[in-house]
Scaffold this motif. Structure first.
Motif, short mmCIF file in Angstrom:
data_model
loop_
_atom_site.label_atom_id
_atom_site.label_comp_id
_atom_site.label_asym_id
_atom_site.label_seq_id
_atom_site.Cartn_x
_atom_site.Cartn_y
_atom_site.Cartn_z
N ALA A 9 0.81 -1.21 0.00
CA ALA A 9 0.00 0.00 0.00
C ALA A 9 0.85 1.26 0.00
O ALA A 9 0.59 2.20 -0.74
CB ALA A 9 -0.95 0.00 1.19
N ASN A 10 1.87 1.30 0.83
CA ASN A 10 2.70 2.49 0.97
C ASN A 10 3.94 2.34 0.09
O ASN A 10 4.82 1.53 0.38
CB ASN A 10 3.08 2.67 2.44
N LYS A 11 4.02 3.14 -0.97
CA LYS A 11 5.13 3.02 -1.93
C LYS A 11 6.48 3.29 -1.28
O LYS A 11 7.49 2.74 -1.71
CB LYS A 11 4.92 3.97 -3.11
N SER A 12 6.53 4.08 -0.20
CA SER A 12 7.81 4.37 0.45
C SER A 12 8.36 3.13 1.16
O SER A 12 9.54 3.06 1.46
CB SER A 12 7.66 5.52 1.45
N ARG A 13 7.52 2.15 1.40
CA ARG A 13 7.96 0.93 2.07
C ARG A 13 8.45 -0.13 1.08
O ARG A 13 8.85 -1.22 1.49
CB ARG A 13 6.85 0.38 2.94
N ARG A 14 8.44 0.17 -0.19
CA ARG A 14 8.90 -0.78 -1.19
C ARG A 14 10.40 -1.01 -1.10
O ARG A 14 10.92 -1.98 -1.64
CB ARG A 14 8.52 -0.32 -2.60
N ALA A 15 11.13 -0.13 -0.39
CA ALA A 15 12.58 -0.26 -0.28
C ALA A 15 12.98 -1.62 0.30
O ALA A 15 14.05 -2.13 -0.01
CB ALA A 15 13.16 0.86 0.57
N ILE A 16 12.12 -2.21 1.12
CA ILE A 16 12.44 -3.51 1.70
C ILE A 16 12.63 -4.57 0.62
O ILE A 16 13.34 -5.55 0.81
CB ILE A 16 11.37 -3.95 2.73
N PHE A 17 12.04 -4.36 -0.54
CA PHE A 17 12.14 -5.33 -1.63
C PHE A 17 13.26 -5.00 -2.61
O PHE A 17 13.49 -5.73 -3.57
CB PHE A 17 10.81 -5.43 -2.37
N GLU A 18 13.96 -3.88 -2.39
CA GLU A 18 15.04 -3.47 -3.29
C GLU A 18 16.36 -4.09 -2.86
O GLU A 18 16.59 -4.33 -1.67
CB GLU A 18 15.16 -1.94 -3.29
N PRO A 19 17.26 -4.34 -3.82
CA PRO A 19 18.58 -4.88 -3.48
C PRO A 19 19.35 -3.95 -2.56
O PRO A 19 19.14 -2.74 -2.55
CB PRO A 19 19.27 -5.00 -4.84
N LEU A 20 20.24 -4.54 -1.80
CA LEU A 20 21.10 -3.79 -0.87
C LEU A 20 22.52 -4.30 -1.05
O LEU A 20 22.77 -5.51 -0.99
CB LEU A 20 20.64 -4.02 0.58
N THR A 21 23.46 -3.37 -1.25
CA THR A 21 24.87 -3.74 -1.40
C THR A 21 25.62 -3.35 -0.14
O THR A 21 25.56 -2.20 0.31
CB THR A 21 25.49 -3.04 -2.62
N VAL A 22 26.33 -4.32 0.44
CA VAL A 22 27.20 -4.09 1.58
C VAL A 22 28.59 -4.56 1.16
O VAL A 22 28.80 -5.78 0.99
CB VAL A 22 26.71 -4.86 2.84
N LYS A 23 29.47 -3.60 0.95
CA LYS A 23 30.80 -3.88 0.39
C LYS A 23 30.63 -4.64 -0.92
O LYS A 23 30.06 -4.10 -1.85
CB LYS A 23 31.68 -4.59 1.40
N ARG A 24 31.09 -5.90 -1.00
CA ARG A 24 31.00 -6.65 -2.26
C ARG A 24 29.81 -7.59 -2.32
O ARG A 24 29.65 -8.31 -3.30
CB ARG A 24 32.29 -7.44 -2.49
#
Length: 134
Positions: A9-24
């Protein structure tokens, strides 16, 4: 990007489904499965088929990082039960390696909660006195 099969419902919460890079390391999303003890291991400490199925379902469901349950690193003194996964001998490497490869095939990254039961080790189970720092 992982697409959930339910509305967000809340588009700002879609970040949880986005990739995350930590170093390599690139995590496919920010969904983390914490270590949850199942006690599905065999009596010898091997990952069982039941363990594999349990984690497989989480990886197939889109979890980005699976942290395996508490894994014994010094059997028997560090054990907290009869059906705890062990990782204290090389003989456990092939099954553990197959497990990691399978989780990777679904896109999940894998961590492990190493465990030494210390003072909470049960001498009736281990047959040895409990050891811990003071």
């Amino acid at each position: 990007m992982f697409e959930p099969n339910f509305p967000v419902a809340n588009k700002s919460r879609r970040a949880i489904f986005e990739p995350l890079t930590v170093k390599r390391t690139v995590f496919p999303n920010r969904i983390v499965m914490p270590p949850i003890g199942t006690n599905f291991a065999t009596l010898s400490g091997e990952l069982s088929d039941e363990n594999m199925q349990y984690y497989r379902e989480r990886a197939r469901g889109g979890v980005g990082l699976i942290i395996m349950e508490n894994v014994c690193v010094d059997f028997p003194v560090a054990s907290n039960g009869f059906t705890q996964i062990r990782f204290d001998l090389d003989k456990f490497l092939p099954r553990m390696s197959a497990f990691v490869d399978e989780m990777h095939s679904y896109g999940a990254k894998v961590g492990i909660q190493i465990n030494h039961a210390g003072a909470s080790a049960n001498p009736a189970i281990t047959g040895m006195p409990s050891y811990s720092s003071s």
